[in-house]
Design a protein around this motif. Structure first.
Motif: not given
Length: 278
Positions: A154-159, A162-167, A180-183, A187-196
């Motif tokens: 699991w990882a959470r990265m401020p960008v 906003g913030t991206v998180a990977f599980y 893989a989500l962008h916040f 408060g909006s939540v958007t699925p993103i394409e996860a890098p490898p």
């Protein structure tokens, strides 16, 4: 800090057959850096108090106060036996509606309530007062983690926006989890394409670590936080969609955690106080 009802990493809860979650509650506090301390005292049901906006375990409590999540800490560290008192205040940028099923049956859920927040920390020890960026989430489950998963990261990265998180997880049924989500700060939540997924250096206890990163970029640890035989938490540097990011990364080896030889070791770091007069 983590508040537990039915502490998933508790040997006492496992030995009790996981029959009464409330009887295995605690508020875990990990303080890093020079002089860092660890508290994870498990207490019984008589020490727990709950309302709609408050959770108290023994002398420590988590509660909402005018939109701010306040944690009042009064714990004893292990093994140093130092009293750790203080307060942490977390102000969310926004509360998200996101709820993520981690398994096909919905026995495990992840709720990233506030992926971005500001925090202030005031611990009653010299130099342990600061302000910065924080995070608030929760996991809920009706089964033991090691029963349904063998490994996860699991990882959470401020960008910048906003913030991206990977599980990512490997399930016992042979399936995999890839979230893989962008916040947004609203408060909006958007699925993103996860890098490898890219292999990182193993932890000091040789726990395998993987992190999402743009192709050709090698993620790396920039600061250690917590190392255990089955779990590691660290500050990691990576690159996501061309942006260099630094955030918190965790890896959990549940095959190791399932070993019966590990439970007595954990009991040393997770003392149990079954009764406490609140």
């Amino acid at each position: 800090m983590i508040g537990f009802i039915g502490s998933v990493f508790s040997p006492w809860y496992a030995w009790a057959g996981r029959k009464n979650p409330l009887d295995h509650s605690c508020i875990n506090v990990a303080l890093y850096g020079p002089g860092g301390r660890w508290t994870m005292t498990e207490r019984g049901a008589s020490a727990v108090r709950q309302t709609a906006d408050m959770f108290q375990v023994g002398p420590s409590r988590i509660h909402w106060e005018d939109g701010v999540l306040v944690v009042d800490i009064d714990e004893m560290s292990t093994p140093h036996m130092n009293r750790i008192r203080g307060q942490v205040r977390l102000t969310p940028d926004a509360i998200t509606p996101a709820e993520v099923r981690l398994d096909a049956q919905g026995a495990h859920l992840w709720r990233p309530f506030a992926p971005g927040a500001s925090i202030s920390v005031d611990i009653e020890r010299p130099g342990w007062r600061w302000e910065g960026h924080g995070y608030f989430d929760a996991n809920f489950g009706t089964r033991a983690l090691e029963a349904d998963f063998s490994y996860w990261t699991w990882a959470r990265m401020p960008v910048s926006d906003g913030t991206v998180a990977f599980y990512d997880a490997k399930r016992r049924d042979g399936g995999t989890l890839q979230v893989a989500l962008h916040f947004g700060r609203d408060g909006s939540v958007t699925p993103i394409e996860a890098p490898p997924l890219t292999r990182m250096a193993r932890s000091r206890w040789t726990v395998r670590r993987e992190m999402r990163a743009d192709p050709g970029y090698q993620p790396r640890q920039v600061a250690p936080m917590l190392d255990a035989p089955f779990y590691t938490r660290s500050v990691v540097r990576s690159r996501i969609n061309g942006e260099d990011v630094t955030g918190v990364h965790e890896a959990l080896d549940l095959d190791r955690f399932a070993s019966p030889f590990l439970k007595p070791m954990l009991a040393v770091r997770v003392p149990r106080r079954a009764r406490f007069p609140v």
